[in-house]
Write an enzyme that holds these catalytic residues in place. Structure first.
Site, mmCIF file in Angstrom:
data_model
loop_
_atom_site.group_PDB
_atom_site.id
_atom_site.type_symbol
_atom_site.label_atom_id
_atom_site.label_comp_id
_atom_site.label_asym_id
_atom_site.label_seq_id
_atom_site.Cartn_x
_atom_site.Cartn_y
_atom_site.Cartn_z
ATOM 1 N N PRO A 33 0.846 -1.193 0.000
ATOM 2 C CA PRO A 33 0.000 0.000 0.000
ATOM 3 C C PRO A 33 0.880 1.241 0.000
ATOM 4 O O PRO A 33 1.758 1.379 0.857
ATOM 5 C CB PRO A 33 -0.786 -0.124 1.307
ATOM 6 C CG PRO A 33 0.095 -0.945 2.195
ATOM 7 C CD PRO A 33 0.843 -1.888 1.303
ATOM 8 N N GLN A 86 -6.418 -1.274 3.672
ATOM 9 C CA GLN A 86 -5.567 -0.904 4.802
ATOM 10 C C GLN A 86 -6.154 0.298 5.536
ATOM 11 O O GLN A 86 -6.447 1.324 4.921
ATOM 12 C CB GLN A 86 -4.143 -0.572 4.367
ATOM 13 C CG GLN A 86 -3.239 -0.362 5.586
ATOM 14 C CD GLN A 86 -1.848 0.109 5.253
ATOM 15 O OE1 GLN A 86 -1.669 1.243 4.833
ATOM 16 N NE2 GLN A 86 -0.857 -0.758 5.448
ATOM 17 N N CYS A 116 3.573 3.405 8.687
ATOM 18 C CA CYS A 116 3.786 4.648 7.950
ATOM 19 C C CYS A 116 4.636 5.611 8.778
ATOM 20 O O CYS A 116 4.299 5.919 9.925
ATOM 21 C CB CYS A 116 2.461 5.301 7.594
ATOM 22 S SG CYS A 116 2.670 6.842 6.652
ATOM 23 N N HIS A 185 8.436 -4.138 7.573
ATOM 24 C CA HIS A 185 9.405 -3.382 6.779
ATOM 25 C C HIS A 185 10.695 -3.327 7.594
ATOM 26 O O HIS A 185 10.682 -2.938 8.760
ATOM 27 C CB HIS A 185 8.871 -1.970 6.516
ATOM 28 C CG HIS A 185 9.770 -1.127 5.666
ATOM 29 N ND1 HIS A 185 9.356 -0.589 4.469
ATOM 30 C CD2 HIS A 185 11.059 -0.737 5.815
ATOM 31 C CE1 HIS A 185 10.352 0.102 3.933
ATOM 32 N NE2 HIS A 185 11.400 0.019 4.749
ATOM 33 N N ASP A 218 13.152 -2.636 0.103
ATOM 34 C CA ASP A 218 14.239 -2.691 -0.884
ATOM 35 C C ASP A 218 14.240 -3.954 -1.734
ATOM 36 O O ASP A 218 15.296 -4.390 -2.199
ATOM 37 C CB ASP A 218 15.606 -2.543 -0.201
ATOM 38 C CG ASP A 218 15.773 -1.210 0.503
ATOM 39 O OD1 ASP A 218 15.112 -0.247 0.086
ATOM 40 O OD2 ASP A 218 16.551 -1.142 1.463
ATOM 41 N N GLY A 240 7.231 -2.360 -2.991
ATOM 42 C CA GLY A 240 6.670 -1.019 -2.971
ATOM 43 C C GLY A 240 7.238 -0.130 -4.046
ATOM 44 O O GLY A 240 6.802 -0.160 -5.196
#
Length: 341
Positions: A33, A86, A116, A185, A218, A240
């Protein structure tokens, strides 16, 4: 489970399906997202090529519950299954209410944003700010799980900073609270997107979970995908920024499609542009499309710069933009199609 052999362990094949709380993903490459990026046109393209799962842009729970037009537009679907929405927020009441709304509008999976790093999000004590208060974060997860019948998942970072790496602790508690999958992440909030994601650090989360784990950060090439699975022990990967300007990329990594040709990229970019105009309307569509046009040109027509590019990026005549975009991509395709620019 179909696996690839490694001298130390087996890693899952990205083309194999994955069960998430009773919902089947057709492969193990997920489109992340991304606010302002993974709108319905982008998700539609990524899904058509063969991404295993696509996720909506982050939706503010309170705004959705209070009927904000933009929030409702973000949960729209076009027949993609499973449909994953989400949600972000800091109050259990609004998270639960928004989850019920999303489920009622066809969401098959609800994802909770705890990753985020944007200042406007953490300033409201949402996103990765929740990792600073695990008890409060767990309250949101519990309320969301209780509010719906569909699976609830959680996306997080390693922690707030290097002095507070608490993803394993929160992930373990999230599983107990009913979460069906965790995505991590490999950076802290304070890293934003700087440096390299720490794929090895994600393994500590794998060690405490029995539910599926998705590794993020990454992942660009097929070798990256293999390496992050091996080093993290994850069941799937999330892609992403490497999908920006190439919505087919998750599907390529999953083996669901091949890299498009130069001519196909030109056609696809124009189709994407037209889809955005249809979705947002001509005026707003022009604005929303510019970042995507820029990514296509940077990747596949790097020599297209200066006044000609500026004219294309600011033009208001959609036919002019479409024609010039196709011409630029056909004339200046990058030498290594599908690889990182």
């Amino acid at each position: 489970m179909t696996c690839l052999k490694d001298e130390h362990l087996t890693i899952p094949s990205l083309s194999a399906p994955l069960d998430v709380g009773g919902r089947s993903l057709r492969n193990r490459v997920v489109l992340a997202p991304m606010s302002g990026v993974t709108d319905l046109p982008f998700r539609d393209l990524a899904w058509r090529f063969g991404a295993g799962l696509v996720v909506t842009e982050m939706v503010a729970s309170r705004e959705l519950a209070l009927n904000a037009r933009e929030s409702w537009s973000r949960i729209r679907n076009c027949g993609i299954r499973p449909h994953m929405v989400q949600l972000a927020g800091r109050e259990a009441h609004w998270m639960a209410e928004a989850a019920r709304i999303a489920e009622g509008e066809g969401a098959d999976i609800i994802d909770i944003n705890m990753g985020c790093p944007a200042k406007k999000v953490i300033g409201g004590y949402s996103g990765s700010a929740l990792m600073r208060d695990p008890d409060h974060a767990l309250g949101l997860i519990e309320a969301t799980v209780k509010a719906v019948k569909v699976p609830v998942t959680v996306k997080m970072r390693l922690g707030w900073d290097h002095d507070s790496i608490n993803a394993p602790h929160i992930a373990a508690r999230a599983e107990v609270a009913g979460a069906a999958m965790i995505t991590v992440h490999g950076r802290t909030r304070m890293q934003f997107y700087e440096g390299r994601a720490d794929w090895d650090a994600i393994r500590a989360v794998r060690d405490v979970l029995s539910i599926p784990l998705v590794a993020n950060g990454d992942v660009d090439t097929a070798q990256d995908a293999e390496d992050i699975l091996r080093r993290s022990g994850a069941d799937a990967v999330m892609v992403g920024r490497s999908a920006q300007g190439r919505p087919w990329h998750p599907a390529v990594l999953a083996g669901a499609c091949t890299h498009p040709s130069t001519a196909e990229i030109a056609v696809l970019a124009v189709e994407h542009y037209r889809m955005m105009l249809d979705f947002y309307g001509a005026e707003a569509g022009l604005r929303h499309a510019r970042k995507h046009l820029g990514w296509y040109l940077e990747r596949f027509a790097p020599g297209f710069t200066g006044p000609a590019k500026a004219e294309l990026m600011t033009a208001r005549d959609s036919d002019f933009v479409a024609d010039r975009l196709a011409e630029a991509l056909l004339a200046g395709a990058a030498p290594a199609l599908g690889e990182a620019a």
